[in-house]
Design a protein around this motif. Structure first.
Motif, PDB file in Angstrom:
ATOM      1  N   TRP A  95       0.838  -1.188   0.000  1.00 12.91           N
ATOM      2  CA  TRP A  95       0.000   0.000   0.000  1.00 12.91           C
ATOM      3  C   TRP A  95       0.880   1.247   0.000  1.00 12.91           C
ATOM      4  O   TRP A  95       1.901   1.274   0.695  1.00 12.91           O
ATOM      5  CB  TRP A  95      -0.919   0.018   1.217  1.00 12.91           C
ATOM      6  N   PRO A  96       0.509   2.268  -0.760  1.00 11.47           N
ATOM      7  CA  PRO A  96       1.304   3.500  -0.781  1.00 11.47           C
ATOM      8  C   PRO A  96       1.446   4.086   0.620  1.00 11.47           C
ATOM      9  O   PRO A  96       0.457   4.269   1.332  1.00 11.47           O
ATOM     10  CB  PRO A  96       0.488   4.429  -1.687  1.00 11.47           C
ATOM     11  N   GLY A  97       2.680   4.371   1.007  1.00 12.21           N
ATOM     12  CA  GLY A  97       2.961   4.899   2.338  1.00 12.21           C
ATOM     13  C   GLY A  97       3.635   3.903   3.261  1.00 12.21           C
ATOM     14  O   GLY A  97       4.106   4.276   4.335  1.00 12.21           O
ATOM     15  N   GLN A  98       3.707   2.636   2.844  1.00 11.89           N
ATOM     16  CA  GLN A  98       4.351   1.635   3.685  1.00 11.89           C
ATOM     17  C   GLN A  98       5.872   1.656   3.517  1.00 11.89           C
ATOM     18  O   GLN A  98       6.404   2.302   2.621  1.00 11.89           O
ATOM     19  CB  GLN A  98       3.802   0.239   3.365  1.00 11.89           C
ATOM     20  N   HIS A  99       6.552   0.933   4.392  1.00 15.23           N
ATOM     21  CA  HIS A  99       8.010   0.882   4.342  1.00 15.23           C
ATOM     22  C   HIS A  99       8.495  -0.534   4.635  1.00 15.23           C
ATOM     23  O   HIS A  99       7.726  -1.399   5.075  1.00 15.23           O
ATOM     24  CB  HIS A  99       8.630   1.868   5.341  1.00 15.23           C
ATOM     25  N   TYR A 100       9.764  -0.758   4.369  1.00 13.59           N
ATOM     26  CA  TYR A 100      10.428  -2.024   4.672  1.00 13.59           C
ATOM     27  C   TYR A 100      11.600  -1.759   5.615  1.00 13.59           C
ATOM     28  O   TYR A 100      12.202  -0.677   5.584  1.00 13.59           O
ATOM     29  CB  TYR A 100      10.993  -2.677   3.410  1.00 13.59           C
TER      30      TYR A 100
END
Length: 208
Positions: free
Chosen positions: A14-19
């Motif tokens: 989803w746009p806005g997520q991170h790893y």
């Protein structure tokens, strides 16, 4: 530096997520850092922006040492609060490397055939130092530079007067950047009358 990686068994992004990218030495010493994702879920690769920081164990390795074919430990995608649902009209107020989530959101909006759902106010010290500036402008972003003029605009941080026209019809606002930038963004939005429950903030800072 843009880093693109193939992630096995990837979950929906989803746009806005991170790893979280973790490096592991032969003696099992580890260093890790969180990186927001710039790519859209339809992209077969996951794209990160890596800012090389002096003394940054992870960023220096990714920028100077990593090669095609290297394998890394990743955890993600992470985050729910700062994600965009791809349907709600949104504004991104972003600064410096904090533009990355806005890039992901504009790419997702363009893929869905509704590029007008996401507006962007992107702030940098200069045009040369603002990541993704050309892509953001093609997506209709308004840019402001604090140390150089642009299109007749004098250097300086954005103002409430510049922000106000971008808020028409917007239901949620995403603020991303350094802690100082986040404070500025929140203050401008509150000056414009945006309810606090419609503001979502993600701050970049030093990692432990």
């Amino acid at each position: 530096m843009r880093l693109r990686m193939y992630v096995e068994d990837r979950q929906r992004l989803w746009p806005g997520q991170h790893y979280l990218i973790r490096l592991r030495a032969p003696d099992d010493y580890t260093a890790q850092r969180s990186y927001s994702v710039a790519s859209d879920d339809s992209d077969p690769l996951v794209e990160f922006l890596v800012e090389k920081l002096p003394g940054g164990e992870v960023s220096e390795f990714l920028a100077d040492v990593a090669e095609v074919g290297d394998v890394f430990e990743l955890r993600g995608p992470i985050g729910r609060w700062f994600t965009w649902d791809t349907r709600t009209p949104a504004l991104c107020v972003v600064g410096g490397t904090g533009v990355v989530p806005a890039v992901a959101m504009t790419r997702a909006a363009r893929r869905s055939g509704q590029p007008g759902l996401v507006r962007v106010l992107a702030v940098g010290r200069s045009e040369e130092e603002l990541p993704y500036v050309d892509e953001l402008r093609r997506a209709g972003a308004v840019t402001a530079f604090t140390r150089s003029p642009s299109s007749g605009r004098p250097p300086g941080p954005p103002t409430a007067a510049e922000l106000m026209p971008l808020l028409d019809g917007v239901e949620v606002v995403y603020v991303c950047g350094s802690s100082r930038f986040a404070q500025l963004g929140e203050a401008l939005l509150m000056e414009c009358g945006v309810p606090v429950d419609r503001i979502r903030v993600e701050q970049f800072g030093a990692t432990g």
